[in-house]
Design a protein around this motif. Structure first.
Motif, PDB file in Angstrom:
ATOM      1  N   ARG A 154       0.876  -1.186   0.000  1.00 19.03           N
ATOM      2  CA  ARG A 154       0.000   0.000   0.000  1.00 19.03           C
ATOM      3  C   ARG A 154       0.907   1.228   0.000  1.00 19.03           C
ATOM      4  N   HIS A 155       1.374   1.623  -1.194  1.00 18.85           N
ATOM      5  CA  HIS A 155       2.345   2.714  -1.299  1.00 18.85           C
ATOM      6  C   HIS A 155       1.761   4.044  -0.850  1.00 18.85           C
ATOM      7  N   ASP A 156       0.449   4.164  -0.919  1.00 16.99           N
ATOM      8  CA  ASP A 156      -0.254   5.359  -0.448  1.00 16.99           C
ATOM      9  C   ASP A 156      -1.194   4.920   0.671  1.00 16.99           C
ATOM     10  N   HIS A 188      -4.922  -6.946  -3.368  1.00 18.39           N
ATOM     11  CA  HIS A 188      -4.631  -7.065  -1.943  1.00 18.39           C
ATOM     12  C   HIS A 188      -3.394  -6.207  -1.655  1.00 18.39           C
ATOM     13  N   ARG A 189      -3.549  -5.184  -0.825  1.00 23.33           N
ATOM     14  CA  ARG A 189      -2.422  -4.300  -0.508  1.00 23.33           C
ATOM     15  C   ARG A 189      -1.958  -4.543   0.925  1.00 23.33           C
ATOM     16  N   CYS A 190      -0.643  -4.544   1.103  1.00 23.11           N
ATOM     17  CA  CYS A 190      -0.043  -4.825   2.403  1.00 23.11           C
ATOM     18  C   CYS A 190       0.479  -3.532   3.020  1.00 23.11           C
ATOM     19  N   PRO A 191       0.225  -3.307   4.313  1.00 25.82           N
ATOM     20  CA  PRO A 191       0.648  -2.066   4.961  1.00 25.82           C
ATOM     21  C   PRO A 191       2.167  -1.866   4.883  1.00 25.82           C
ATOM     22  N   VAL A 192       2.564  -0.620   4.761  1.00 29.16           N
ATOM     23  CA  VAL A 192       3.976  -0.226   4.693  1.00 29.16           C
ATOM     24  C   VAL A 192       4.356   0.439   6.010  1.00 29.16           C
ATOM     25  N   VAL A 193       5.478   0.007   6.598  1.00 26.76           N
ATOM     26  CA  VAL A 193       5.903   0.578   7.883  1.00 26.76           C
ATOM     27  C   VAL A 193       7.067   1.538   7.726  1.00 26.76           C
ATOM     28  N   ALA A 194       7.775   1.507   6.588  1.00 22.34           N
ATOM     29  CA  ALA A 194       8.903   2.401   6.370  1.00 22.34           C
ATOM     30  C   ALA A 194       9.229   2.453   4.890  1.00 22.34           C
ATOM     31  N   THR A 195       9.915   3.514   4.496  1.00 18.60           N
ATOM     32  CA  THR A 195      10.369   3.675   3.117  1.00 18.60           C
ATOM     33  C   THR A 195      11.869   3.920   3.127  1.00 18.60           C
ATOM     34  N   ILE A 196      12.597   3.179   2.317  1.00 16.86           N
ATOM     35  CA  ILE A 196      14.042   3.368   2.173  1.00 16.86           C
ATOM     36  C   ILE A 196      14.316   3.611   0.701  1.00 16.86           C
ATOM     37  N   ARG A 201      13.571   4.021  -2.853  1.00 11.92           N
ATOM     38  CA  ARG A 201      12.414   3.545  -3.600  1.00 11.92           C
ATOM     39  C   ARG A 201      11.757   2.353  -2.925  1.00 11.92           C
ATOM     40  N   GLY A 202      12.454   1.742  -1.982  1.00 12.92           N
ATOM     41  CA  GLY A 202      11.965   0.509  -1.383  1.00 12.92           C
ATOM     42  C   GLY A 202      10.928   0.758  -0.303  1.00 12.92           C
ATOM     43  N   LEU A 203       9.918  -0.089  -0.273  1.00 12.82           N
ATOM     44  CA  LEU A 203       8.881  -0.027   0.742  1.00 12.82           C
ATOM     45  C   LEU A 203       9.024  -1.223   1.667  1.00 12.82           C
ATOM     46  N   VAL A 204       9.032  -0.975   2.966  1.00 19.61           N
ATOM     47  CA  VAL A 204       9.163  -2.047   3.948  1.00 19.61           C
ATOM     48  C   VAL A 204       7.770  -2.464   4.382  1.00 19.61           C
ATOM     49  N   SER A 205       7.393  -3.681   3.998  1.00 20.55           N
ATOM     50  CA  SER A 205       6.063  -4.206   4.327  1.00 20.55           C
ATOM     51  C   SER A 205       6.235  -5.610   4.891  1.00 20.55           C
ATOM     52  N   PRO A 206       6.235  -5.768   6.218  1.00 25.70           N
ATOM     53  CA  PRO A 206       6.498  -7.082   6.823  1.00 25.70           C
ATOM     54  C   PRO A 206       5.534  -8.175   6.395  1.00 25.70           C
ATOM     55  N   SER A 207       4.319  -7.815   6.022  1.00 25.95           N
ATOM     56  CA  SER A 207       3.322  -8.840   5.685  1.00 25.95           C
ATOM     57  C   SER A 207       3.305  -9.199   4.205  1.00 25.95           C
TER      58      SER A 207
END
Length: 370
Positions: A43-45, A60-68, A70-76
């Motif tokens: 879920r980039h937005d 199905h979008r997965c929650p994002v907890v951090a951005t590095i 261009r990379g999105l950190v989404s544990p799920s």
């Protein structure tokens, strides 16, 4: 619910990039042909819903907890891909993807098809080098686990840093799906002079600084440079400030922003030549769509990115980071007559039309299930 295919991609609509558009057009095209399709993305937005149906596709979008970068950190993300793939007949991954090695390293229970779009390109830096190395390892694991690998062209694959893995893969060159956007109105034309267009993300790897320098050396007061594309939500940051400074100096430059649907058709109808001065490129959907409309492209001599031009003859190829060569090629191509443009456009439509692309993707996805 069970699915015919689960497609995993880091960014998905409404985000716009060549990779994302390939994933979207393939997903929606298969759904229109009766396939049950799930897409798993981040879920980039945060304003986007975690689950929705778009174009006949379950997203199905997965929650994002951090951005590095261009990379999105989404544990799920990886776990969600694996869960939905178990309810699918085939798993389709769009690479490069950091999580791909984790997803496929545990031996998925269904066949895997990977589309390898491009080697990861990041601006220089320690974090960038570490991220690039990690993605390369992840890609190598996934390519080994894949029953089939799609690339945009053999030209792209053979010059990739991942060629040792791609060479051993069961590889299928399938050009990115391109839409026939003929029939637009030239509403962005403002003079009778030559109009040069760029359409894409307003980011460093598109080489816009070299296009701005090349246009600065075109002295025709009626010439126009139309720059369209997203700069508000692009991963890794935009170079829009540089483009705005150039536009303030030269009123012949117009910044159009993100274009969608009919606006894109009208953009192609408004330009005489397309410019793609990238320093990293795998194909260039926008340039191929321009060609299909009869607009030649001037692009840089990069594996994959040059393929639409070399395969059709519909444009010119110049060295990267060379504004003088870019300017000369733009001026030369602007002089092409209508018959040359139409012959090139017909070749482009034959090679890059979305229906032929979908036919080939469908055959690959069905083939790995046999």
């Amino acid at each position: 619910m069970t699915y015919d295919v689960c497609i995993a991609v880091n960014y998905y609509a409404p985000y716009v990039s060549g990779l994302t558009e390939t994933a979207r057009v393939v997903a929606e095209g298969l759904a229109a042909r009766g396939w049950k399709v799930a897409v798993v993305a981040t879920r980039h937005d945060p304003a986007l819903p975690l689950r929705e149906r778009l174009g006949g596709v379950d997203v199905h979008r997965c929650p994002v907890v951090a951005t590095i970068g261009r990379g999105l950190v989404s544990p799920s993300f990886a776990a969600t891909v694996r869960r939905l793939s178990r309810r699918s007949r085939v798993l389709h991954l769009h690479l490069p993807m950091l999580e791909a090695g984790l997803i496929t390293g545990l031996r998925p229970e269904v066949p895997v098809v990977s589309t390898y779009h491009i080697d990861l390109w990041l601006p220089p830096g320690l974090v960038a080098r570490a991220a690039t190395a990690a993605v390369r390892v992840s890609s190598a694991i996934t390519l080994r686990r894949s029953a089939a690998v799609v690339v945009n062209s053999d030209d792209q694959a053979e010059h990739s840093r991942m060629w040792p893995s791609l060479r051993r893969a069961k590889r299928y060159p399938i050009a990115a799906p391109c839409l026939d956007r003929r029939g637009g109105s030239p509403g962005y034309r403002t003079t009778s002079g030559p109009h040069i267009g760029f359409l894409g993300r307003i980011v460093a790897d598109k080489g816009l600084s070299y296009l701005l320098a090349a246009f600065d050396d075109i002295t025709d007061p009626d010439a126009r440079l139309l720059i369209g594309g997203d700069y508000l939500t692009v991963a890794g940051g935009s170079v829009i400030d540089e483009v705005r400074r150039a536009a303030r100096r030269d009123p012949r430059i117009s910044i159009l922003g993100l274009l969608r649907g009919q606006q894109i058709d009208d953009f192609y109808a408004s330009i005489d030549v397309f410019a793609l001065p990238s320093v990293a490129e795998s194909f260039g959907i926008a340039q191929a769509e321009a060609m299909m409309c009869g607009v030649p492209s001037v692009t840089t001599d990069l594996p994959g990115g040059r393929y639409p031009v070399t395969a059709t003859g519909m444009g010119a190829v110049v060295p990267p980071r060379d504004p003088a060569a870019l300017r000369d090629a733009l001026l030369e191509t602007l002089a092409w007559d209508a018959s040359v443009r139409e012959r090139g456009a017909a070749r482009a439509r034959d090679l890059f039309g979305s229906e032929s692309c979908l036919d080939r993707y469908e055959a690959v996805l069905k083939g790995v299930q046999a």
